[in-house]
Scaffold this motif. Sequence first.
Motif, PDB file in Angstrom:
ATOM      1  N   GLU A 188       1.325  -0.954  -0.088  1.00 34.83           N
ATOM      2  CA  GLU A 188      -0.553  -0.243   0.297  1.00 34.83           C
ATOM      3  C   GLU A 188       1.082   1.339  -0.071  1.00 34.83           C
ATOM      4  OE1 GLU A 188      -3.296   0.130  -0.709  1.00 34.83           O
ATOM      5  OE2 GLU A 188      -3.696  -2.707   0.193  1.00 34.83           O
ATOM      6  N   TYR A 198       1.222   6.946  -6.949  1.00 37.41           N
ATOM      7  CA  TYR A 198       1.155   8.057  -7.517  1.00 37.41           C
ATOM      8  C   TYR A 198       1.164   9.347  -7.028  1.00 37.41           C
ATOM      9  CZ  TYR A 198      -2.395   3.715  -7.551  1.00 37.41           C
ATOM     10  OH  TYR A 198      -2.891   2.506  -7.863  1.00 37.41           O
ATOM     11  N   GLN A 220      -4.900  10.792  -4.484  1.00 35.11           N
ATOM     12  CA  GLN A 220      -4.753   8.742  -4.551  1.00 35.11           C
ATOM     13  C   GLN A 220      -3.803   8.052  -3.677  1.00 35.11           C
ATOM     14  OE1 GLN A 220      -6.719   7.212  -5.938  1.00 35.11           O
ATOM     15  NE2 GLN A 220      -6.523   5.345  -5.763  1.00 35.11           N
ATOM     16  N   GLU A 246      -4.141   5.741  -0.627  1.00 33.77           N
ATOM     17  CA  GLU A 246      -3.004   4.549  -0.032  1.00 33.77           C
ATOM     18  C   GLU A 246      -2.849   4.967   1.482  1.00 33.77           C
ATOM     19  OE1 GLU A 246      -3.845   2.234  -1.932  1.00 33.77           O
ATOM     20  OE2 GLU A 246      -4.503   3.063  -3.849  1.00 33.77           O
ATOM     21  N   HIS A 254      -5.155   3.997   3.604  1.00 29.88           N
ATOM     22  CA  HIS A 254      -5.333   2.284   3.583  1.00 29.88           C
ATOM     23  C   HIS A 254      -3.901   1.375   4.311  1.00 29.88           C
ATOM     24  CE1 HIS A 254      -7.189   2.183  -0.658  1.00 29.88           C
ATOM     25  NE2 HIS A 254      -7.612   2.995  -0.152  1.00 29.88           N
ATOM     26  N   GLU A 295      -3.621  -1.404  -9.598  1.00 30.72           N
ATOM     27  CA  GLU A 295      -4.999  -2.274  -9.206  1.00 30.72           C
ATOM     28  C   GLU A 295      -5.183  -3.324  -9.251  1.00 30.72           C
ATOM     29  OE1 GLU A 295      -6.293  -0.569  -6.688  1.00 30.72           O
ATOM     30  OE2 GLU A 295      -4.999   1.237  -7.176  1.00 30.72           O
ATOM     31  N   ILE A 342      -3.265  -5.680  -6.944  1.00 30.61           N
ATOM     32  CA  ILE A 342      -3.286  -4.972  -5.776  1.00 30.61           C
ATOM     33  C   ILE A 342      -4.570  -5.826  -5.025  1.00 30.61           C
ATOM     34  CG2 ILE A 342      -4.470  -3.982  -4.173  1.00 30.61           C
ATOM     35  CD1 ILE A 342      -1.434  -3.042  -3.915  1.00 30.61           C
ATOM     36  N   GLN A 351     -11.626  -2.442  -2.998  1.00 29.46           N
ATOM     37  CA  GLN A 351     -10.801  -2.091  -4.609  1.00 29.46           C
ATOM     38  C   GLN A 351     -11.461  -2.733  -6.247  1.00 29.46           C
ATOM     39  OE1 GLN A 351      -7.527  -1.795  -3.322  1.00 29.46           O
ATOM     40  NE2 GLN A 351      -7.008  -2.383  -5.640  1.00 29.46           N
ATOM     41  N   GLU A 388     -11.567   0.950  -7.392  1.00 32.92           N
ATOM     42  CA  GLU A 388     -10.378   1.204  -7.087  1.00 32.92           C
ATOM     43  C   GLU A 388     -10.576   0.704  -8.901  1.00 32.92           C
ATOM     44  OE1 GLU A 388      -8.941   3.538  -5.330  1.00 32.92           O
ATOM     45  OE2 GLU A 388      -6.757   3.052  -4.914  1.00 32.92           O
TER      46      GLU A 388
END
Length: 179
Positions: free
Chosen positions: A18, A25, A47, A51, A54, A95, A98, A128, A131
């Motif tokens: 993350e 980004y 973004q 993250e 997250h 993404e 992820i 997700q 995302e």
Amino acid sequence: MAIKKEMQDAINDQINAEMFSAYLYLSMASWFEDEDLPGFGNWMRCQYMEETMHAMKFFNFLNERGGRAVLKAIEGPDTSWKSYDEAFAAVVKHEEYISERINKLVTLARKLEDYATESFLLWYVDEQVEEEDTSNTILVKLKRLKDDQNGLLRYDEEMSARVLSALAVPTILDQPVVA
Ligand code: FEO
């Protein structure tokens, strides 16, 4: 019941993933701003912060479960892209990667019969979906605007409107923000 070491180690790897996403980004924000597209730069800055949240949500969870977040070196991200749609294709690909990682964490939680972690991870499963959908939508639009400079500038203005949702902030602190 304290979190098992195998689950903790996997979550620590995810904290690193993350943080890498955040770094990627932020690198894209720098690149878009250098390309004189401040709206896309703003979108990427948001973004980046999302993250980081997250990562912090995982960090807090480990502490709550009697575990410990262990931070590792963050890999250096790419610093430039051939085109705007190529940059967003990289976002989509990242993404999807992820999402795969989150799915594997759910599989591990189930294997370990760690239902608290499984329940916690479902927030990321839902996140997700959003995302991937958002980045795909932007990619499609950028492809359509490929030779339309005016359209691109209008889209850049649209991207400048993004602000980080206040609702996302408590996920850093895991408690409501009070004025
Ligand atoms: Fe934390 Fe964009 O996934």
